[in-house]
Design a protein around this motif. Structure first.
Motif, PDB file in Angstrom:
ATOM      1  N   LEU A 134       4.405 -16.680  -6.851  1.00 30.26           N
ATOM      2  CA  LEU A 134       4.932 -15.598  -6.020  1.00 30.26           C
ATOM      3  C   LEU A 134       6.458 -15.640  -5.940  1.00 30.26           C
ATOM      4  O   LEU A 134       7.114 -14.597  -5.935  1.00 30.26           O
ATOM      5  N   ALA A 135       7.017 -16.846  -5.833  1.00 25.86           N
ATOM      6  CA  ALA A 135       8.467 -16.990  -5.678  1.00 25.86           C
ATOM      7  C   ALA A 135       9.190 -17.025  -7.016  1.00 25.86           C
ATOM      8  O   ALA A 135      10.404 -16.825  -7.068  1.00 25.86           O
ATOM      9  N   GLY A 136       8.463 -17.321  -8.079  1.00 27.42           N
ATOM     10  CA  GLY A 136       9.093 -17.391  -9.390  1.00 27.42           C
ATOM     11  C   GLY A 136      10.006 -18.587  -9.565  1.00 27.42           C
ATOM     12  O   GLY A 136      10.885 -18.585 -10.425  1.00 27.42           O
ATOM     13  N   ARG A 137       9.802 -19.625  -8.754  1.00 25.17           N
ATOM     14  CA  ARG A 137      10.616 -20.839  -8.836  1.00 25.17           C
ATOM     15  C   ARG A 137       9.708 -22.064  -8.848  1.00 25.17           C
ATOM     16  O   ARG A 137       8.597 -22.028  -8.303  1.00 25.17           O
ATOM     17  N   PRO A 138      10.149 -23.184  -9.438  1.00 24.06           N
ATOM     18  CA  PRO A 138       9.348 -24.408  -9.375  1.00 24.06           C
ATOM     19  C   PRO A 138       9.197 -24.883  -7.927  1.00 24.06           C
ATOM     20  O   PRO A 138      10.148 -24.790  -7.138  1.00 24.06           O
ATOM     21  N   VAL A 139       8.027 -25.383  -7.596  1.00 33.19           N
ATOM     22  CA  VAL A 139       7.708 -25.815  -6.240  1.00 33.19           C
ATOM     23  C   VAL A 139       7.207 -27.256  -6.274  1.00 33.19           C
ATOM     24  O   VAL A 139       6.375 -27.613  -7.113  1.00 33.19           O
ATOM     25  N   VAL A 140       7.713 -28.079  -5.365  1.00 31.88           N
ATOM     26  CA  VAL A 140       7.166 -29.417  -5.143  1.00 31.88           C
ATOM     27  C   VAL A 140       6.492 -29.398  -3.777  1.00 31.88           C
ATOM     28  O   VAL A 140       7.100 -29.001  -2.777  1.00 31.88           O
ATOM     29  N   TYR A 141       5.237 -29.827  -3.731  1.00 29.48           N
ATOM     30  CA  TYR A 141       4.467 -29.752  -2.495  1.00 29.48           C
ATOM     31  C   TYR A 141       3.589 -30.997  -2.361  1.00 29.48           C
ATOM     32  O   TYR A 141       3.608 -31.883  -3.207  1.00 29.48           O
ATOM     33  N   ASP A 142       2.819 -31.068  -1.281  1.00 29.93           N
ATOM     34  CA  ASP A 142       1.892 -32.175  -1.025  1.00 29.93           C
ATOM     35  C   ASP A 142       2.617 -33.512  -1.064  1.00 29.93           C
ATOM     36  O   ASP A 142       2.157 -34.481  -1.679  1.00 29.93           O
ATOM     37  N   LEU A 143       3.735 -33.583  -0.369  1.00 31.82           N
ATOM     38  CA  LEU A 143       4.586 -34.767  -0.440  1.00 31.82           C
ATOM     39  C   LEU A 143       4.070 -35.953   0.370  1.00 31.82           C
ATOM     40  O   LEU A 143       4.544 -37.075   0.197  1.00 31.82           O
ATOM     41  N   ARG A 144       3.110 -35.732   1.257  1.00 28.77           N
ATOM     42  CA  ARG A 144       2.599 -36.830   2.075  1.00 28.77           C
ATOM     43  C   ARG A 144       1.438 -37.582   1.415  1.00 28.77           C
ATOM     44  O   ARG A 144       1.146 -38.729   1.756  1.00 28.77           O
ATOM     45  N   ARG A 344      14.220 -35.510  -4.836  1.00 28.44           N
ATOM     46  CA  ARG A 344      13.917 -36.925  -5.084  1.00 28.44           C
ATOM     47  C   ARG A 344      12.585 -37.068  -5.821  1.00 28.44           C
ATOM     48  O   ARG A 344      12.445 -37.904  -6.727  1.00 28.44           O
ATOM     49  N   SER A 345      11.616 -36.260  -5.441  1.00 33.60           N
ATOM     50  CA  SER A 345      10.319 -36.283  -6.119  1.00 33.60           C
ATOM     51  C   SER A 345      10.475 -35.905  -7.592  1.00 33.60           C
ATOM     52  O   SER A 345       9.929 -36.566  -8.486  1.00 33.60           O
ATOM     53  N   ALA A 346      11.244 -34.843  -7.846  1.00 35.57           N
ATOM     54  CA  ALA A 346      11.442 -34.388  -9.225  1.00 35.57           C
ATOM     55  C   ALA A 346      12.133 -35.452 -10.080  1.00 35.57           C
ATOM     56  O   ALA A 346      11.914 -35.531 -11.289  1.00 35.57           O
ATOM     57  N   LEU A 347      12.954 -36.278  -9.440  1.00 35.54           N
ATOM     58  CA  LEU A 347      13.682 -37.333 -10.139  1.00 35.54           C
ATOM     59  C   LEU A 347      12.927 -38.660 -10.166  1.00 35.54           C
ATOM     60  O   LEU A 347      13.412 -39.641 -10.730  1.00 35.54           O
ATOM     61  N   VAL A 367       3.661 -33.090  -5.732  1.00 35.91           N
ATOM     62  CA  VAL A 367       3.060 -32.423  -6.880  1.00 35.91           C
ATOM     63  C   VAL A 367       3.966 -31.257  -7.258  1.00 35.91           C
ATOM     64  O   VAL A 367       4.400 -30.503  -6.375  1.00 35.91           O
ATOM     65  N   ARG A 368       4.243 -31.114  -8.544  1.00 35.85           N
ATOM     66  CA  ARG A 368       5.107 -30.017  -8.993  1.00 35.85           C
ATOM     67  C   ARG A 368       4.266 -28.900  -9.583  1.00 35.85           C
ATOM     68  O   ARG A 368       3.338 -29.119 -10.351  1.00 35.85           O
ATOM     69  N   ALA A 369       4.620 -27.661  -9.205  1.00 34.78           N
ATOM     70  CA  ALA A 369       3.999 -26.469  -9.780  1.00 34.78           C
ATOM     71  C   ALA A 369       5.093 -25.568 -10.319  1.00 34.78           C
ATOM     72  O   ALA A 369       6.072 -25.301  -9.624  1.00 34.78           O
ATOM     73  N   ASP A 370       4.923 -25.115 -11.552  1.00 35.65           N
ATOM     74  CA  ASP A 370       5.896 -24.223 -12.156  1.00 35.65           C
ATOM     75  C   ASP A 370       5.371 -22.780 -12.157  1.00 35.65           C
ATOM     76  O   ASP A 370       4.161 -22.563 -12.111  1.00 35.65           O
ATOM     77  N   PRO A 371       6.254 -21.804 -12.211  1.00 41.30           N
ATOM     78  CA  PRO A 371       5.840 -20.408 -12.056  1.00 41.30           C
ATOM     79  C   PRO A 371       4.905 -19.903 -13.154  1.00 41.30           C
ATOM     80  O   PRO A 371       4.052 -19.061 -12.905  1.00 41.30           O
TER      81      PRO A 371
END
Length: 372
Positions: A134-144, A344-347, A367-371
């Motif tokens: 929806l945002a058209g950008r990479p998303v990092v989520y579920d960090l816990r 930090r997660s991405a790195l 967890v990373r999700a790409d568009p």
């Protein structure tokens, strides 16, 4: 978007967390270690109708044993919640004249509906893959999740960002006290050592109380509590909860405490007593620190409850300053932290530590999700 360690990212953070207020959005520029720029944060409130749906969702989630399950209304609620976050991103970027393509990464917290680390279970509603599309950008989520799966508390996660924010504060040790739905403290030692944990409730119980009694979403400026009397015997009873005797790191579910103990009180007395409970739990938590902080820097929506803040100052005896006194947006700290953690997660850098969540060693997550 792929960047390496040492390069500066422009990251957007989204925080809804444990409160039912709405979605906080902020943008920072960071290499995952230092902060090079921060934009103004903004909050996009939930409608009262959606808050009611979330309250029903909290009740439904209380029986979950599988963190991936979305029974009943939870699946539809998650989708709508994610769509609201996408709208918040769009509004924020438009309002602040930021080009979407300039955002390298989005850090997405989601709405916590269950947090039971003792059962290695934490559940945040939010579909990261859908948000990325929806945002058209990479998303990092579920960090816990990774921290909880490794035996950590999964909270608090902001301490590594608090340390970056406090780099220019001279006082040591210093503590950052976030007054969200749940209160958490980050103690930063003279050598940068981090200790962090949830001290007890902050705004969640008061919000639920005034909503139930007066139909108000929160106690604005603490005015309701200011008109009440504190029932110290009830505060003392609340403090007998096992959480307060446990050594940190430790964390709390938003609904760990019941309002039954104050049910017979007037709206004013109940608000005052719950504010005093928050203050007393923070004061008691200081005994778990190696030495008292010289300064408490407060952030989060609860810092606007003047009555509660005055009670915290009185019961701790420590100098309190608002985040804004140091040029920090107290409303944006958690959203900024999620942007920082996403980078930090991405790195592959650690986001949780033995002194913050009790995990056995520094650990990354997310967890990373790409568009596409």
């Amino acid at each position: 978007m792929s960047k390496r360690e040492g390069e500066v990212w422009r990251a957007l953070g989204l925080m809804s967390g444990t409160s039912l207020d709405g979605i906080d959005v902020a943008v920072i520029e960071t290499d995952g270690e230092k902060i090079y720029g921060r934009s103004h944060a903004a909050t996009y409130p939930y409608s009262e109708a959606f808050r009611e749906k979330l309250r029903a969702g909290l009740a439904e989630a209380a029986t979950l044993t599988d963190r991936g399950a979305r029974p009943g209304r939870l699946r539809m609620l998650e989708q709508y919640l994610t769509e609201l976050h996408a709208e918040a991103i769009s509004h924020y970027l438009t309002d602040h004249e930021i080009a979407p393509e300039s955002i390298d990464l989005v850090g997405f917290h989601g709405q916590t509906v269950l947090h039971r680390p003792e059962a290695r279970l934490t559940v945040q509603l939010g579909d990261g893959a859908l948000l990325a599309r929806l945002a058209g950008r990479p998303v990092v989520y579920d960090l816990r999740a990774a921290d909880v799966a490794a035996g950590g508390q999964g909270a608090p996660l902001a301490p590594v960002y608090h340390r970056a924010l406090a780099a220019d504060i001279a006082e040591r040790p210093v503590a950052v006290l976030n007054l969200g739905g749940v209160a958490n403290i980050t103690w930063i030692g003279r050598d940068g050592t981090l200790i962090a944990f949830d001290t007890g409730p902050a705004s969640a119980m008061i919000d639920d109380w005034v909503q139930t009694k007066l139909g108000k979403p929160f106690d604005a400026d603490g005015r309701i509590a200011a008109g009440g009397a504190v029932h110290e015997s009830i505060v003392a009873d609340y403090l007998r909860h096992p959480h307060f005797a446990e050594l940190p790191p430790k964390s709390l579910d938003r609904n760990a405490f019941s309002l039954d103990a104050v049910a017979h009180l007037s709206p004013e007395d109940g608000a005052a007593t719950l504010a005093a409970f928050t203050a007393a739990s923070i004061a008691q938590s200081l005994s778990h620190l190696p030495e008292p902080p010289q300064l408490l820097v407060i952030s989060g929506g609860g810092r606007r409850n003047d009555t509660m803040v005055a009670m915290i100052a009185q019961r701790t005896g420590i100098d309190i300053q608002h985040a804004e006194d140091f040029g920090i947006d107290g409303d944006g700290v958690e959203a900024e932290a999620w942007a920082f953690l996403a980078v930090r997660s991405a790195l592959g850098l650690p986001i949780t530590f033995p002194g913050t969540t009790g995990v056995s060693g520094p650990l990354t997550g997310g967890v990373r999700a790409d568009p596409a």
